[in-house]
Design an enzyme around this catalytic site. Structure first.
Site, PDB file in Angstrom:
ATOM      1  N   ARG A   7     -10.260   2.942   6.732  1.00  0.00           N
ATOM      2  CA  ARG A   7     -10.558   1.562   7.149  1.00  0.00           C
ATOM      3  C   ARG A   7      -9.847   1.225   8.468  1.00  0.00           C
ATOM      4  NH1 ARG A   7      -9.585  -3.069   2.798  1.00  0.00           N
ATOM      5  NH2 ARG A   7      -7.436  -2.735   3.442  1.00  0.00           N
TER       6      ARG A   7
ATOM      7  N   LYS B 183     -10.346  -5.246   9.649  1.00  0.00           N
ATOM      8  CA  LYS B 183      -9.010  -5.801   9.347  1.00  0.00           C
ATOM      9  C   LYS B 183      -8.234  -5.895  10.652  1.00  0.00           C
ATOM     10  CE  LYS B 183      -5.612  -5.520   5.638  1.00  0.00           C
ATOM     11  NZ  LYS B 183      -5.743  -6.917   5.243  1.00  0.00           N
TER      12      LYS B 183
ATOM     13  N   GLU C 171     -15.449 -14.753   1.066  1.00  0.00           N
ATOM     14  CA  GLU C 171     -14.195 -14.262   0.470  1.00  0.00           C
ATOM     15  C   GLU C 171     -13.064 -15.242   0.760  1.00  0.00           C
ATOM     16  OE1 GLU C 171     -12.450 -10.703   2.142  1.00  0.00           O
ATOM     17  OE2 GLU C 171     -13.162 -11.164   4.143  1.00  0.00           O
TER      18      GLU C 171
HETATM   19  N1  PLP Z   1     -10.081  -9.646   2.229  1.00  0.00           N
HETATM   20  C1  PLP Z   1      -9.160  -9.954   3.152  1.00  0.00           C
HETATM   21  C2  PLP Z   1      -9.521 -10.938   4.186  1.00  0.00           C
HETATM   22  C3  PLP Z   1      -7.897  -9.335   3.126  1.00  0.00           C
HETATM   23  O1  PLP Z   1      -6.968  -9.641   4.030  1.00  0.00           O
HETATM   24  C4  PLP Z   1      -7.596  -8.408   2.112  1.00  0.00           C
HETATM   25  C5  PLP Z   1      -6.309  -7.737   2.081  1.00  0.00           C
HETATM   26  O2  PLP Z   1      -6.155  -6.647   2.504  1.00  0.00           O
HETATM   27  C6  PLP Z   1      -8.598  -8.119   1.167  1.00  0.00           C
HETATM   28  C7  PLP Z   1      -9.815  -8.751   1.252  1.00  0.00           C
HETATM   29  C8  PLP Z   1      -8.341  -7.125   0.090  1.00  0.00           C
HETATM   30  O3  PLP Z   1      -8.413  -5.808   0.565  1.00  0.00           O
HETATM   31  P1  PLP Z   1      -7.619  -4.661  -0.152  1.00  0.00           P
HETATM   32  O4  PLP Z   1      -8.003  -4.687  -1.576  1.00  0.00           O
HETATM   33  O5  PLP Z   1      -8.060  -3.415   0.519  1.00  0.00           O
HETATM   34  O6  PLP Z   1      -6.178  -4.944   0.044  1.00  0.00           O
HETATM   35  C1  COI Z   2      -3.220  -7.250   1.802  1.00  0.00           C
HETATM   36  O1  COI Z   2      -3.534  -7.614   0.670  1.00  0.00           O
HETATM   37  O2  COI Z   2      -2.859  -6.097   2.042  1.00  0.00           O
HETATM   38  C2  COI Z   2      -3.244  -8.142   2.934  1.00  0.00           C
HETATM   39  O3  COI Z   2      -3.399  -7.658   4.011  1.00  0.00           O
HETATM   40  C3  COI Z   2      -2.991  -9.543   2.739  1.00  0.00           C
HETATM   41  C4  COI Z   2      -2.174 -10.115   3.857  1.00  0.00           C
HETATM   42  C5  COI Z   2      -3.061 -10.551   4.949  1.00  0.00           C
HETATM   43  C6  COI Z   2      -1.294 -11.210   3.362  1.00  0.00           C
END
Ligand code: PLP
Ligand code: COI
Length: 335
Positions: free
Chosen positions: A77, A180, A216
């Site tokens: 990612r 991200k 989201e």
């Molecule tokens: N959506 C957003 C905007 C996020 O910042 C995060 C955190 O990383 C997620 C979703 C969840 O992603 P993940 O499960 O890969 O941490």
């Molecule tokens: C994560 O869950 O890893 C995130 O990046 C959340 C963070 C933006 C607080």
């Protein structure tokens, strides 16, 4: 250290792992004791937001082993975000090596199993080439910081209230939402800070083209349970969450039907359970979503108790991460 008092906040630890990209090459990984790095004041990251980051966790298991959860997915990612920004990114092997070293160099900050806390890893890429013109940076810093963390907001699995975003958007449909990168978070910072002051755990964003469908939360994906279905949005402006991907698999393992589709806002009245999922929030059940513009409050769960499916998914996911449950899908990487 009193592990029970850990929140989700920055604590300086021993070492940060760094590598600099210049003239087409990454320097060998180095462990730096100082988290203050020296970069040009004209760095592309500072002026034009040339920045991408990741978030993953390391866990001390019931068997004493240390596990990273799906770091290869974070590596892929990060590369996707870097490609979007037009900057260099480390290969999967280098990414995983840097994460492992970040844990090892900071091992005295890894919370013990009994605390149910974990170590949050923050890999990031920043464009460090001095510039004023609008081009991708050819010089990049890749770094991984390791920080011990507790629950994201309060206590794990505690039902939360969310605010529906009606007066601003986070990301455009053909824009940056699925990457991200720092800019997405800057766009939700002021509104998020205000919402937190008002007692909301986070903001729920709608698709910014029509504002009809659920996208989201500001730091996590949205999921819902209706009967035997696990439902999550299909949207181009949502981050592909690794936690959500894992929960989809676990829901299938539980024999549930998975629906990845558009979710109209009005459907919020029809769910048995709603939750936020992500690395930081793990699973946060949602009991209320407030739409201030219309005065409608969607009651999406019990204020005091998480729903059964959310509870079971949480137990299974964290069970795998802490080595209590068999890791049937080979998600964990031992250090
Ligand atoms: N959506 C957003 C905007 C996020 O910042 C995060 C955190 O990383 C997620 C979703 C969840 O992603 P993940 O499960 O890969 O941490
Ligand atoms: C994560 O869950 O890893 C995130 O990046 C959340 C963070 C933006 C607080």
């Amino acid at each position: 250290m009193d592990w029970s008092k850990l929140a989700f906040g920055y604590i300086k630890t021993n070492k940060i792992i760094c590598s600099w990209y210049k003239d087409g090459e990454w320097s060998p990984l180095s462990a730096e004791g100082d988290d203050r790095i020296t970069i040009s004041a004209l760095s592309g990251a500072l002026h034009y937001g040339i920045e991408a980051f990741e978030g993953l966790k390391a866990f001390r298991g019931v068997d004493g082993k240390v596990r990273l959860f799906r770091p290869d997915e974070n590596a892929k990612r990060l590369k996707r975000s870097a490609d979007f920004l037009g900057i260099a990114s480390p290969g999967i092997e280098m990414f995983v090596e840097a994460c492992k070293r970040a844990v090892i160099e900071n091992i005295d900050f890894l919370p013990p199993y009994e605390s149910r806390a974990s170590m949050y890893l923050r890999p990031f890429l920043i464009g460090v080439e001095p510039q004023i013109d609008l081009v991708s940076s050819k010089e990049v810093l890749f770094a991984v910081a390791a920080i011990p963390v507790g629950a994201f907001s309060g206590k794990n699995l505690t039902p939360a209230r969310m605010l529906l975003a009606r007066d601003h958007d986070r990301a455009a449909p053909m824009g940056t939402g699925s990457y991200k990168i720092g800019g997405n978070y800057a766009a939700s910072m002021l509104a998020g800070t205000k919402a937190k002051k008002e007692g909301f755990a986070s903001i729920l964003y709608l698709d910014s083209a029509e504002r009809k469908y659920v996208d989201e939360f500001s730091s996590s994906n949205f999921f819902a349970v209706k009967g035997n279905s696990y439902i999550t949005p299909d949207s181009p402006s949502v981050l592909p969450s690794i936690t959500n991907k894992s929960l989809i698999q676990l829901a299938e393992d539980f024999g549930m039907k998975v629906e990845k589709r558009k979710i109209p806002v009005e459907e919020l009245t029809e769910f048995d359970e709603v939750g936020a999922c992500g690395t930081a929030v793990v699973i946060t059940p949602v009991w209320e979503i407030v739409d201030k513009s219309s005065g409608v409050s969607y009651l999406t769960g019990d204020k005091d108790n998480p729903g059964n499916i959310s509870k079971n998914l949480y137990r299974k996911l964290t069970g795998i991460q802490y080595g209590e449950e068999p890791d049937d899908h080979n998600w964990c990487m031992e250090i």
